[in-house]
Design a protein around this motif. Structure first.
Motif, PDB file in Angstrom:
ATOM      1  N   GLN A  43     -13.981  61.882 -17.656  1.00  0.00           N
ATOM      2  CA  GLN A  43     -14.128  61.476 -16.669  1.00  0.00           C
ATOM      3  C   GLN A  43     -14.935  62.840 -15.699  1.00  0.00           C
ATOM      4  OE1 GLN A  43     -10.180  62.978 -15.465  1.00  0.00           O
ATOM      5  NE2 GLN A  43      -8.449  61.176 -15.556  1.00  0.00           N
ATOM      6  N   ILE A  44     -15.490  61.855 -14.672  1.00  0.00           N
ATOM      7  CA  ILE A  44     -16.617  62.300 -13.533  1.00  0.00           C
ATOM      8  C   ILE A  44     -15.951  62.002 -12.433  1.00  0.00           C
ATOM      9  CG2 ILE A  44     -18.484  61.668 -12.395  1.00  0.00           C
ATOM     10  CD1 ILE A  44     -19.906  60.922 -15.313  1.00  0.00           C
ATOM     11  N   GLU A  45     -15.473  63.299 -11.720  1.00  0.00           N
ATOM     12  CA  GLU A  45     -15.082  63.006 -10.058  1.00  0.00           C
ATOM     13  C   GLU A  45     -16.252  63.045  -9.295  1.00  0.00           C
ATOM     14  OE1 GLU A  45     -11.105  65.654  -8.535  1.00  0.00           O
ATOM     15  OE2 GLU A  45     -11.978  66.471 -10.463  1.00  0.00           O
ATOM     16  N   LEU A  46     -16.233  63.096  -8.189  1.00  0.00           N
ATOM     17  CA  LEU A  46     -16.942  62.857  -7.352  1.00  0.00           C
ATOM     18  C   LEU A  46     -15.601  63.285  -6.044  1.00  0.00           C
ATOM     19  CD1 LEU A  46     -18.717  59.738  -7.588  1.00  0.00           C
ATOM     20  CD2 LEU A  46     -18.950  62.131  -8.147  1.00  0.00           C
ATOM     21  N   LYS A  47     -15.866  64.193  -4.909  1.00  0.00           N
ATOM     22  CA  LYS A  47     -14.866  64.505  -4.057  1.00  0.00           C
ATOM     23  C   LYS A  47     -16.226  65.263  -2.975  1.00  0.00           C
ATOM     24  CE  LYS A  47     -12.182  67.481  -5.991  1.00  0.00           C
ATOM     25  NZ  LYS A  47     -10.509  68.484  -6.239  1.00  0.00           N
ATOM     26  N   PHE A  48     -15.768  63.570  -2.095  1.00  0.00           N
ATOM     27  CA  PHE A  48     -16.652  63.758  -0.483  1.00  0.00           C
ATOM     28  C   PHE A  48     -16.247  64.811   0.544  1.00  0.00           C
ATOM     29  CE2 PHE A  48     -17.493  60.372  -3.332  1.00  0.00           C
ATOM     30  CZ  PHE A  48     -18.361  60.096  -3.849  1.00  0.00           C
ATOM     31  N   THR A  49     -16.731  64.765   1.795  1.00  0.00           N
ATOM     32  CA  THR A  49     -15.880  66.089   3.329  1.00  0.00           C
ATOM     33  C   THR A  49     -14.928  65.075   3.237  1.00  0.00           C
ATOM     34  OG1 THR A  49     -18.168  64.878   4.307  1.00  0.00           O
ATOM     35  CG2 THR A  49     -18.514  67.120   3.057  1.00  0.00           C
ATOM     36  N   ASN A  50     -15.363  63.119   3.503  1.00  0.00           N
ATOM     37  CA  ASN A  50     -14.623  62.185   4.364  1.00  0.00           C
ATOM     38  C   ASN A  50     -14.384  61.700   3.325  1.00  0.00           C
ATOM     39  OD1 ASN A  50     -14.334  63.780   6.872  1.00  0.00           O
ATOM     40  ND2 ASN A  50     -16.698  63.356   7.364  1.00  0.00           N
ATOM     41  N   ASP A  51     -12.862  60.359   3.991  1.00  0.00           N
ATOM     42  CA  ASP A  51     -13.151  59.153   2.960  1.00  0.00           C
ATOM     43  C   ASP A  51     -14.373  58.291   3.163  1.00  0.00           C
ATOM     44  OD1 ASP A  51     -10.215  60.154   2.920  1.00  0.00           O
ATOM     45  OD2 ASP A  51      -9.064  59.064   3.742  1.00  0.00           O
ATOM     46  N   LEU A  52     -14.267  57.663   2.108  1.00  0.00           N
ATOM     47  CA  LEU A  52     -15.031  56.614   2.146  1.00  0.00           C
ATOM     48  C   LEU A  52     -14.849  55.336   0.883  1.00  0.00           C
ATOM     49  CD1 LEU A  52     -17.080  56.708  -0.924  1.00  0.00           C
ATOM     50  CD2 LEU A  52     -18.295  58.577   0.885  1.00  0.00           C
ATOM     51  N   ARG A  53     -15.341  54.691   0.352  1.00  0.00           N
ATOM     52  CA  ARG A  53     -15.139  53.463   0.274  1.00  0.00           C
ATOM     53  C   ARG A  53     -16.513  53.494  -0.973  1.00  0.00           C
ATOM     54  NH1 ARG A  53     -15.426  48.137  -1.023  1.00  0.00           N
ATOM     55  NH2 ARG A  53     -16.880  47.865   1.194  1.00  0.00           N
ATOM     56  N   LEU A  54     -16.496  53.928  -2.606  1.00  0.00           N
ATOM     57  CA  LEU A  54     -17.536  53.837  -3.378  1.00  0.00           C
ATOM     58  C   LEU A  54     -17.830  52.204  -3.772  1.00  0.00           C
ATOM     59  CD1 LEU A  54     -18.939  55.721  -4.623  1.00  0.00           C
ATOM     60  CD2 LEU A  54     -17.388  55.587  -6.461  1.00  0.00           C
ATOM     61  N   THR A  55     -19.274  51.845  -3.661  1.00  0.00           N
ATOM     62  CA  THR A  55     -18.524  50.150  -3.988  1.00  0.00           C
ATOM     63  C   THR A  55     -19.665  50.462  -4.736  1.00  0.00           C
ATOM     64  OG1 THR A  55     -21.221  50.753  -2.482  1.00  0.00           O
ATOM     65  CG2 THR A  55     -19.265  49.727  -1.274  1.00  0.00           C
ATOM     66  N   LEU A  56     -20.480  50.942  -5.813  1.00  0.00           N
ATOM     67  CA  LEU A  56     -21.862  51.318  -6.655  1.00  0.00           C
ATOM     68  C   LEU A  56     -21.390  52.752  -7.283  1.00  0.00           C
ATOM     69  CD1 LEU A  56     -23.419  49.761  -8.286  1.00  0.00           C
ATOM     70  CD2 LEU A  56     -25.005  50.952  -7.046  1.00  0.00           C
ATOM     71  N   ALA A  57     -21.037  52.486  -8.762  1.00  0.00           N
ATOM     72  CA  ALA A  57     -21.111  53.770  -9.305  1.00  0.00           C
ATOM     73  C   ALA A  57     -22.198  53.874 -10.587  1.00  0.00           C
ATOM     74  CB  ALA A  57     -20.006  54.476  -9.645  1.00  0.00           C
ATOM     75  N   LYS A  58     -23.325  54.645 -10.991  1.00  0.00           N
ATOM     76  CA  LYS A  58     -24.325  54.107 -12.461  1.00  0.00           C
ATOM     77  C   LYS A  58     -23.879  55.313 -13.315  1.00  0.00           C
ATOM     78  CE  LYS A  58     -26.395  50.241 -11.358  1.00  0.00           C
ATOM     79  NZ  LYS A  58     -28.533  49.680 -11.162  1.00  0.00           N
ATOM     80  N   ILE A  59     -24.114  55.044 -14.270  1.00  0.00           N
ATOM     81  CA  ILE A  59     -24.236  56.293 -14.387  1.00  0.00           C
ATOM     82  C   ILE A  59     -24.992  56.187 -15.862  1.00  0.00           C
ATOM     83  CG2 ILE A  59     -23.208  58.630 -16.470  1.00  0.00           C
ATOM     84  CD1 ILE A  59     -20.083  57.268 -14.961  1.00  0.00           C
ATOM     85  N   LEU A  60     -26.529  57.078 -16.052  1.00  0.00           N
ATOM     86  CA  LEU A  60     -27.118  56.686 -17.432  1.00  0.00           C
ATOM     87  C   LEU A  60     -26.985  58.173 -17.826  1.00  0.00           C
ATOM     88  CD1 LEU A  60     -30.261  55.279 -14.551  1.00  0.00           C
ATOM     89  CD2 LEU A  60     -28.063  53.817 -16.312  1.00  0.00           C
ATOM     90  N   ARG A  61     -27.765  57.343 -19.365  1.00  0.00           N
ATOM     91  CA  ARG A  61     -27.744  58.372 -20.357  1.00  0.00           C
ATOM     92  C   ARG A  61     -29.424  58.687 -20.516  1.00  0.00           C
ATOM     93  NH1 ARG A  61     -27.587  58.473 -26.025  1.00  0.00           N
ATOM     94  NH2 ARG A  61     -27.340  60.815 -26.749  1.00  0.00           N
ATOM     95  N   GLU A  62     -30.014  59.896 -21.058  1.00  0.00           N
ATOM     96  CA  GLU A  62     -31.164  60.080 -21.112  1.00  0.00           C
ATOM     97  C   GLU A  62     -31.824  58.878 -19.679  1.00  0.00           C
ATOM     98  OE1 GLU A  62     -32.572  62.127 -22.667  1.00  0.00           O
ATOM     99  OE2 GLU A  62     -30.866  61.990 -24.076  1.00  0.00           O
ATOM    100  N   PRO A  63     -32.319  59.753 -18.127  1.00  0.00           N
ATOM    101  CA  PRO A  63     -32.770  58.682 -17.361  1.00  0.00           C
ATOM    102  C   PRO A  63     -33.803  59.015 -17.470  1.00  0.00           C
ATOM    103  CG  PRO A  63     -30.883  60.745 -16.623  1.00  0.00           C
ATOM    104  CD  PRO A  63     -31.716  60.924 -17.387  1.00  0.00           C
ATOM    105  N   GLY A  64     -34.358  57.694 -17.153  1.00  0.00           N
ATOM    106  CA  GLY A  64     -36.223  57.774 -17.116  1.00  0.00           C
ATOM    107  C   GLY A  64     -35.943  56.327 -17.891  1.00  0.00           C
ATOM    108  N   GLN A  65     -37.246  55.699 -18.736  1.00  0.00           N
ATOM    109  CA  GLN A  65     -37.692  55.041 -19.907  1.00  0.00           C
ATOM    110  C   GLN A  65     -36.511  55.126 -21.048  1.00  0.00           C
ATOM    111  OE1 GLN A  65     -41.560  55.728 -20.672  1.00  0.00           O
ATOM    112  NE2 GLN A  65     -42.329  54.302 -19.751  1.00  0.00           N
TER     113      GLN A  65
END
Length: 120
Positions: A43-65
């Motif tokens: 699980q990955i948790e994101l906390k924000f200062t105000n409500d928003l609707r998350l429209t996209l979340a990407k998780i990349l392993r070994e960012p880069g090429q």
């Protein structure tokens, strides 16, 4: 200054402050930016200062090429200040999370952070 000008100036200042307040920023993540965590994180948790609707979340392993995108099971559709993303248990490596969301005022926001999953 004339009273009308003072009123208009006060209104403009008040509106600019409330408009900025409506925007949401990520103020916490689990894991934290730059943190090293044990293998198996699911699980990955994101906390924000105000409500928003998350429209996209990407998780990349070994960012880069040759980065491998990790599947996120579900992105909530509701406006919220706390989002929990479920992922398959993560293996050792470096990860980058990028996100995009929209505030209730229609303003689009985005951000990213990185973390490492240890081999031990």
């Amino acid at each position: 200054m004339k009273p009308l000008r003072l009123s208009l100036l006060a209104f403009a200042i008040a509106m600019s402050g409330s408009h900025a307040f409506a925007h949401s920023k990520m103020n916490k993540s689990v894991p934290k930016d730059g943190e090293t965590v044990a293998a198996g994180l699911s699980q990955i948790e994101l906390k924000f200062t105000n409500d928003l609707r998350l429209t996209l979340a990407k998780i990349l392993r070994e960012p880069g090429q040759g980065a491998e995108e990790i599947a996120v099971t579900r992105i909530p559709k509701a406006f919220t200040s706390n989002v929990i993303l479920s992922v398959p248990p993560l293996q050792a490596g470096d990860y980058k999370v990028t996100w995009t969301g929209v505030g209730k005022d229609g303003h689009v926001m985005n951000g990213n952070f990185t973390f490492t999953v240890s081999a031990e």
